[in-house]
Design a protein around this motif. Sequence first.
Motif, PDB file in Angstrom:
ATOM      1  N   LEU A   1     -22.133 -51.892  90.960  1.00 18.01           N
ATOM      2  CA  LEU A   1     -21.223 -50.847  91.418  1.00 18.01           C
ATOM      3  C   LEU A   1     -21.964 -49.863  92.319  1.00 18.01           C
ATOM      4  N   PRO A   2     -21.319 -49.385  93.368  1.00 19.05           N
ATOM      5  CA  PRO A   2     -22.017 -48.596  94.388  1.00 19.05           C
ATOM      6  C   PRO A   2     -22.616 -47.286  93.918  1.00 19.05           C
ATOM      7  N   GLY A   3     -22.112 -46.690  92.858  1.00 19.28           N
ATOM      8  CA  GLY A   3     -22.645 -45.408  92.415  1.00 19.28           C
ATOM      9  C   GLY A   3     -23.797 -45.500  91.431  1.00 19.28           C
ATOM     10  N   LEU A   4     -24.190 -46.708  91.069  1.00 21.52           N
ATOM     11  CA  LEU A   4     -25.286 -46.852  90.100  1.00 21.52           C
ATOM     12  C   LEU A   4     -26.623 -46.495  90.727  1.00 21.52           C
ATOM     13  N   PRO A   5     -27.503 -45.887  89.948  1.00 21.76           N
ATOM     14  CA  PRO A   5     -28.851 -45.647  90.452  1.00 21.76           C
ATOM     15  C   PRO A   5     -29.604 -46.979  90.592  1.00 21.76           C
ATOM     16  N   ALA A   6     -30.584 -47.007  91.462  1.00 21.75           N
ATOM     17  CA  ALA A   6     -31.301 -48.245  91.789  1.00 21.75           C
ATOM     18  C   ALA A   6     -31.890 -48.936  90.562  1.00 21.75           C
ATOM     19  N   HIS A   7     -32.377 -48.183  89.587  1.00 22.51           N
ATOM     20  CA  HIS A   7     -33.031 -48.810  88.429  1.00 22.51           C
ATOM     21  C   HIS A   7     -32.036 -49.533  87.515  1.00 22.51           C
ATOM     22  N   LYS A   8     -30.741 -49.287  87.672  1.00 22.81           N
ATOM     23  CA  LYS A   8     -29.734 -49.966  86.853  1.00 22.81           C
ATOM     24  C   LYS A   8     -29.011 -51.081  87.612  1.00 22.81           C
ATOM     25  N   ALA A   9     -29.189 -51.133  88.919  1.00 18.70           N
ATOM     26  CA  ALA A   9     -28.441 -52.073  89.751  1.00 18.70           C
ATOM     27  C   ALA A   9     -29.128 -53.440  89.810  1.00 18.70           C
ATOM     28  N   LEU A  10     -28.301 -54.491  89.778  1.00 20.01           N
ATOM     29  CA  LEU A  10     -28.797 -55.856  89.940  1.00 20.01           C
ATOM     30  C   LEU A  10     -28.661 -56.262  91.400  1.00 20.01           C
ATOM     31  N   ARG A  11     -29.576 -57.083  91.849  1.00 16.27           N
ATOM     32  CA  ARG A  11     -29.585 -57.516  93.260  1.00 16.27           C
ATOM     33  C   ARG A  11     -29.070 -58.942  93.389  1.00 16.27           C
ATOM     34  N   TYR A  12     -27.776 -59.129  93.243  1.00 18.71           N
ATOM     35  CA  TYR A  12     -27.146 -60.428  93.477  1.00 18.71           C
ATOM     36  C   TYR A  12     -26.376 -60.335  94.784  1.00 18.71           C
TER      37      TYR A  12
END
Length: 156
Positions: free
Chosen positions: A4-15
């Motif tokens: 989701l676009p508002g997540l901080p980088a440390h929680k975001a998955l790179r798919y």
Amino acid sequence: MRRLPGLPAHKALRYGVSFDRKLFDRYGLFDEQMATGEDTEFLERLPKAVVPLWEPAVLTVHRNETRLIRVIVDQYLRGYRYGTYLKSVGHRKPLRIFKGVFRDRRNVGKFAKEGLAEEDRRFAMLSLPIVWAALFAKSLGAAVGVTHGDRTGTRP
């Protein structure tokens, strides 16, 4: 939910990542034997210095199913492919796989609150019963896939 676009980088998955061709030349191609998880496996081969950055302004649009039964079937099949991937890397306990995937239901609301704008968040929160049903189907598919699936992920 982890993209989701508002997540901080440390929680975001790179798919759904785009890669420079030079990375494939240097680190090899996707494993064509894998029916699913090939991007994850490739990302794991990359050194930390070249792992993609999280850029929330870059959005990927997916054409997802819009009818409930098709959503459920789609999620079951995604789970099945995930289960076959887990089986290919040595996991063998279907109940543990089911519980692990279904555990994500606890995070859906949290990630929606953190990663979506207010107008999208309200819609997401009202959709939670559908999301939970889809997650149950995905969990079931993963458990069946880890039990009966083959490496190609073609036998549901």
